[in-house]
Design an enzyme around this catalytic site. Structure first.
Site, PDB file in Angstrom:
ATOM      1  N   LYS A   1      26.253 -40.382  27.143  1.00  0.00           N
ATOM      2  CA  LYS A   1      27.301 -39.666  27.865  1.00  0.00           C
ATOM      3  C   LYS A   1      28.560 -39.509  27.005  1.00  0.00           C
ATOM      4  CE  LYS A   1      25.347 -38.825  31.872  1.00  0.00           C
ATOM      5  NZ  LYS A   1      25.049 -37.424  32.276  1.00  0.00           N
TER       6      LYS A   1
ATOM      7  N   ILE B   1      29.131 -41.847  42.950  1.00  0.00           N
ATOM      8  CA  ILE B   1      28.954 -40.735  43.881  1.00  0.00           C
ATOM      9  C   ILE B   1      27.802 -41.072  44.827  1.00  0.00           C
ATOM     10  CG2 ILE B   1      28.528 -38.259  44.123  1.00  0.00           C
ATOM     11  CD1 ILE B   1      31.096 -38.919  42.574  1.00  0.00           C
TER      12      ILE B   1
ATOM     13  N   TYR C   1      22.768 -45.404  27.884  1.00  0.00           N
ATOM     14  CA  TYR C   1      23.257 -44.383  28.815  1.00  0.00           C
ATOM     15  C   TYR C   1      24.699 -43.999  28.496  1.00  0.00           C
ATOM     16  CZ  TYR C   1      24.550 -42.122  33.223  1.00  0.00           C
ATOM     17  OH  TYR C   1      24.996 -41.232  34.166  1.00  0.00           O
TER      18      TYR C   1
ATOM     19  N   ASN D   1      23.500 -30.658  33.630  1.00  0.00           N
ATOM     20  CA  ASN D   1      23.574 -31.808  34.529  1.00  0.00           C
ATOM     21  C   ASN D   1      22.363 -32.728  34.442  1.00  0.00           C
ATOM     22  OD1 ASN D   1      24.479 -33.213  37.205  1.00  0.00           O
ATOM     23  ND2 ASN D   1      22.404 -32.482  37.617  1.00  0.00           N
TER      24      ASN D   1
END
Length: 245
Positions: free
Chosen positions: A156, A185, A152, A87
């Site tokens: 990912k 989130i 980024y 994570n």
């Protein structure tokens, strides 16, 4: 899942802390990793107050030597890793032409090299045991891209591709590898954004709201459980409907 060891990287706050907390509630002995020792300690304390078992293991997962020590320390203190959750992350936003080589390399060092190193470190014991679960935390931006987030989103996206490839290699040997690709989130990082941006983004979502860390943690717990036994090389999307694949 009782009495097994889970190692969660980047578990000092946000999604990682939520995952570590959920896994502790499921009965795992949780190895809490983060770059910052004080962040590790906060998560460990919260888990202990809830009656779970956790221990702090601060380390930079982009450093090969640090990863070797980390996994050895976890095995020595809590037992071999049965569940690895990659994570740990690094955030940075800039127009493509303004991204420095150093920033690009740091992004891939944390996300891609870190995931690679952690998987290589835990796999020998998983393969020897004939069982194990790895869950890699990607992002919906790795599926659809993002403005001013080339580095980024690229990192990912690499994690998603690595997940599929490793899953094909080790599934028949008893190790299941999957990924999750969260959308917006409610974490400290998102909460720091402007109210106008958050309102506009929430309005775009079919669900009409951002997710919570415990909802992402639920996806990880599912993939690690017997109920997730048929999931191999998959990428689950707890993203409020923002990306539908």
């Amino acid at each position: 899942m009782s009495a097994k060891t889970a190692l969660v990287s980047g578990a000092g706050s946000g999604i990682g802390a939520g995952i570590a907390t959920r896994l502790a509630a499921e009965g795992y002995r949780v190895a809490v990793n983060d770059l910052k020792p004080e962040a590790c300690a906060r998560t460990v304390d919260a888990i202990a107050k809830a009656g779970g078992t956790a221990e702090a293991f601060p380390a930079d997962i982009s450093d090969p030597a640090a990863v070797t020590r980390l996994v050895a320390d976890v095995a020595g203190k809590l037992g071999p890793v049965a569940l690895l959750v990659n994570n740990a992350g690094h955030g940075h936003q800039a127009a493509f032409l303004d991204i420095s080589l150093a920033e690009f390399e740091r992004m891939f060092a944390v996300h891609v090299r870190g995931t690679f190193l952690m998987c290589q470190a835990v796999l020998p014991s998983m393969l020897a045991a004939g069982e194990g679960v790895i869950v890699n935390v990607a992002s919906q931006l790795g599926q659809v891209g993002g403005v001013e987030l080339v580095h980024y989103a690229g990192a990912k996206g690499a994690i998603i591709a690595m997940t599929k490839s490793l899953a094909r290699e080790v599934a028949k040997k008893g190790v299941r590898v999957n990924a999750i690709a969260p959308g917006p989130i409610n974490t400290p990082l998102v909460e720091a954004l402007s109210a106008n941006w958050k309102k506009a983004k929430a309005a775009e979502l079919p669900l009409g709201r951002f997710g919570e860390t415990h909802e992402v943690a639920g996806a990880v717990a599912f993939l690690a459980s017997p109920d997730g036994a048929l999931f191999v090389g998959q990428t689950l999307g707890p993203n409020s409907g923002d990306v539908m694949l």
